[in-house]
Design a protein around this motif. Sequence first.
Motif, PDB file in Angstrom:
ATOM      1  N   SER A   1       0.832  -1.214   0.000  1.00 46.74           N
ATOM      2  CA  SER A   1       0.000   0.000   0.000  1.00 46.74           C
ATOM      3  C   SER A   1       0.864   1.262   0.000  1.00 46.74           C
ATOM      4  O   SER A   1       1.854   1.337   0.734  1.00 46.74           O
ATOM      5  CB  SER A   1      -0.877   0.002   1.254  1.00 46.74           C
ATOM      6  N   PRO A   2       0.454   2.291  -0.781  1.00 51.85           N
ATOM      7  CA  PRO A   2       1.195   3.560  -0.775  1.00 51.85           C
ATOM      8  C   PRO A   2       1.160   4.242   0.597  1.00 51.85           C
ATOM      9  O   PRO A   2       2.024   5.067   0.915  1.00 51.85           O
ATOM     10  CB  PRO A   2       0.478   4.437  -1.809  1.00 51.85           C
TER      11      PRO A   2
ATOM     12  N   ILE B   1       2.612   6.738   5.830  1.00 61.14           N
ATOM     13  CA  ILE B   1       4.050   6.564   6.091  1.00 61.14           C
ATOM     14  C   ILE B   1       4.817   7.009   4.848  1.00 61.14           C
ATOM     15  O   ILE B   1       4.436   6.696   3.719  1.00 61.14           O
ATOM     16  CB  ILE B   1       4.350   5.090   6.451  1.00 61.14           C
ATOM     17  N   THR B   2       5.879   7.771   5.095  1.00 62.90           N
ATOM     18  CA  THR B   2       6.637   8.355   3.985  1.00 62.90           C
ATOM     19  C   THR B   2       8.124   8.028   4.128  1.00 62.90           C
ATOM     20  O   THR B   2       8.550   7.533   5.171  1.00 62.90           O
ATOM     21  CB  THR B   2       6.486   9.889   4.010  1.00 62.90           C
ATOM     22  N   ASN B   3       8.879   8.338   3.084  1.00 63.64           N
ATOM     23  CA  ASN B   3      10.339   8.207   3.160  1.00 63.64           C
ATOM     24  C   ASN B   3      10.883   9.347   4.006  1.00 63.64           C
ATOM     25  O   ASN B   3      11.424  10.329   3.495  1.00 63.64           O
ATOM     26  CB  ASN B   3      10.947   8.267   1.751  1.00 63.64           C
TER      27      ASN B   3
ATOM     28  N   VAL C   1      12.145   6.306   7.295  1.00 62.59           N
ATOM     29  CA  VAL C   1      10.735   6.081   7.644  1.00 62.59           C
ATOM     30  C   VAL C   1      10.239   7.217   8.544  1.00 62.59           C
ATOM     31  O   VAL C   1      10.752   7.442   9.641  1.00 62.59           O
ATOM     32  CB  VAL C   1      10.527   4.713   8.337  1.00 62.59           C
ATOM     33  N   GLY C   2       9.266   7.948   8.032  1.00 64.39           N
ATOM     34  CA  GLY C   2       8.597   8.994   8.793  1.00 64.39           C
ATOM     35  C   GLY C   2       7.107   8.883   8.504  1.00 64.39           C
ATOM     36  O   GLY C   2       6.675   7.990   7.772  1.00 64.39           O
TER      37      GLY C   2
ATOM     38  N   HIS D   1       5.502   3.331  -2.855  1.00 71.82           N
ATOM     39  CA  HIS D   1       5.401   3.287  -1.386  1.00 71.82           C
ATOM     40  C   HIS D   1       6.788   3.240  -0.779  1.00 71.82           C
ATOM     41  O   HIS D   1       7.783   3.037  -1.483  1.00 71.82           O
ATOM     42  CB  HIS D   1       4.539   2.108  -0.905  1.00 71.82           C
ATOM     43  N   THR D   2       6.848   3.404   0.534  1.00 75.27           N
ATOM     44  CA  THR D   2       8.134   3.298   1.245  1.00 75.27           C
ATOM     45  C   THR D   2       8.412   1.821   1.513  1.00 75.27           C
ATOM     46  O   THR D   2       7.505   1.046   1.838  1.00 75.27           O
ATOM     47  CB  THR D   2       8.045   4.084   2.577  1.00 75.27           C
TER      48      THR D   2
END
Length: 483
Positions: A147-148, A176-178, A320-321, A343-344
Amino acid sequence: MDFHQISHDSEVPLYRQLFEQIAVKIRSGDLSKGERLPATRELAGLLGLNRTTVSAAYEMLEAEGLISGQVGRGSFVTGGADNEGVDWASLLERAEAHPAPPSLPPTPISFAMSRPSGALFPLDDFRASCEAVLARNDLATILQLGSPAGYEPLRRYLLDEARRQHLATANDELVITNGCQQALNLIGRVLLRPGDSVVVEDPIFAGLLSGLGAQLIGIPVGSEGLEVAQLERVLERERPRFIVVSSNFQNPTGATLTLAARRAIVEAARGARVPILENDTYGDLRYSGEPLPALKQLDDCGGTVLLRSFSKVSFPGLRVGWAIGPKPLMDRVRQAKQAADLHTDHLSQAVLLEFAVSGRLEKHRARMLQAGAERLAATLDACRQYLPPGTHWTRPEGGMNVWVRLPEPLDAAELLPRAQKEGVAYLPGRYFAVSRHEPGALRLSFAGLPPDEIRSGLAILGRIFAGELETASRGFEPAPAMV
Ligand SMILES: Cc1ncc(COP(=O)(O)O)c(C=O)c1O
C-alpha cells in the motif's frame, strides 16, 4: 560587470542577490567559460559591498560548479552555456534559488550533521529484529508491492499510538513516507500552486529551503521558537498556503515553543484559516524539562498536520517517517506518494515495527536520551569555557542542535576553512537563512559526537574565533596621531 539590481532594501541577502545575478550571467553565456571574475576586493569596491559578501557569493558559485578559484590567480568561469545540444544550464535555471549546504570533506570532528551517532546504533538488537522479520511466514507479502500509505501493521501501530496520545482524532489518517522530508514535499505538491507562499521559521533547516519550491516567508525564531507576534502580523497581510512550524528543538536553533506560543499559533492559524504543518522530528529527544502538548493536540478544528519520524531517535538511513492529518488531505497525500515512488520500503517498516513492539526501540531511546543529555551538557559547558566573550548560544532542552552567534565582525562562513584545516567542521548560518542572514551565526550539531570530541572541537573553534576577534580588534584601533 553590471549589477544594477542589487538592492540593500531587499529581503534577499546581498550575497544571494549577487550569486543569483552572476549565475544568470554565466548560464546565459554573458560570462563565458574561462573568463576571469574580478577579485573579491575589487568587486566589493565597485559595488560598495563588504568583501565577505562577495566572497560568500563566489563560494556559492563554486559550490554550484559555475566558477573555480585558483590560488593566486583568481576565480574563473567553468560552467554555463554550451553552444551545442541541450542547454541544461538554462533548463535548470529556475531550480536554483537556495543552494544546498555543501557536503564538507570529512574532518576528525564534525558538528555539521544533525543526525544520531552510528556508534550508538544497537546493532545486535537491530539484527535480532531483522532476523525475526526474515523468519516470518508472511515475508513474501512484505517483499511484494504494497500500500502507498505504508506497511499496514506499522501504520496501524503508529495510528493507535497517536490516538492513545491524543495526537490523532477519528477524522485523521496516517501515511508513512520516506522520512519527514518526503512528507513535507508531498504535502507541498498537494497543496501548493504556482506563486503560492509558505510561512516558515527563519532560520530553518536546509531541507525546507529547497524542498518546497514555494516563495518562503520567514518568521524570526527567538529563544522560545517562532515569534508569534510576527506570525500574527504576517497572517494579517498575507495569504500563505500553509505554515510550517517546529514544536520541539527546532533545527537549527534548538528552540522549543512555549505552551502559550503553541496556543497562540493554533489560534492565529485558525483565525486566518491557514493549515499548520507541525514538524516534530526531534520531539522524542527531550533531555530535560516537561513535554508540552503538540499543536496537533491543541487544535480541535482539524487544521494541523503532524509530521514525525524514526530518523532522529533511531536509524535515519531507513527513511521512515509519517504524517497524521485530516482524511481528505491524507487521501491526496497517499495518491501523491503513489505517483512519486509507489510506497516506502516495507521491509524497513516491518523491521522498525518489530524493533518497536519488542521493546527494543524504547530501550534504545533511553540510551539516546542519556547520550544526548551528556552531549548537550558537554556542548553547553564547552561553549561557556572556550567561546570568546560576546558569543551567544541557545540552550535547548533536547534535540541535536545548538545555535551560536559570534560577536561582530566575525563571519562564520569565512572562518570555516580555517576550522576545517584544524580538523573541525560546522555549518555556517547562511545555509539556514530564509531572508535574515546572520554572518556570525553557525549551527553546532552535537548528537553525533562523544563528549570528549565535543570539548576538543570547541576548544579549537574557540581558539580560532578568539584569535580572529583579537586580530579584528587590532585592525580597528585608531591610528596613532601623527605628531
Ligand atoms: C527539522 C527537520 N525536519 C525534517 C528532517 C528530515 O527528517 P527525515 O529523516 O525524517 O526525512 C530533518 C532532518 O535533519 C530535520 O532536521
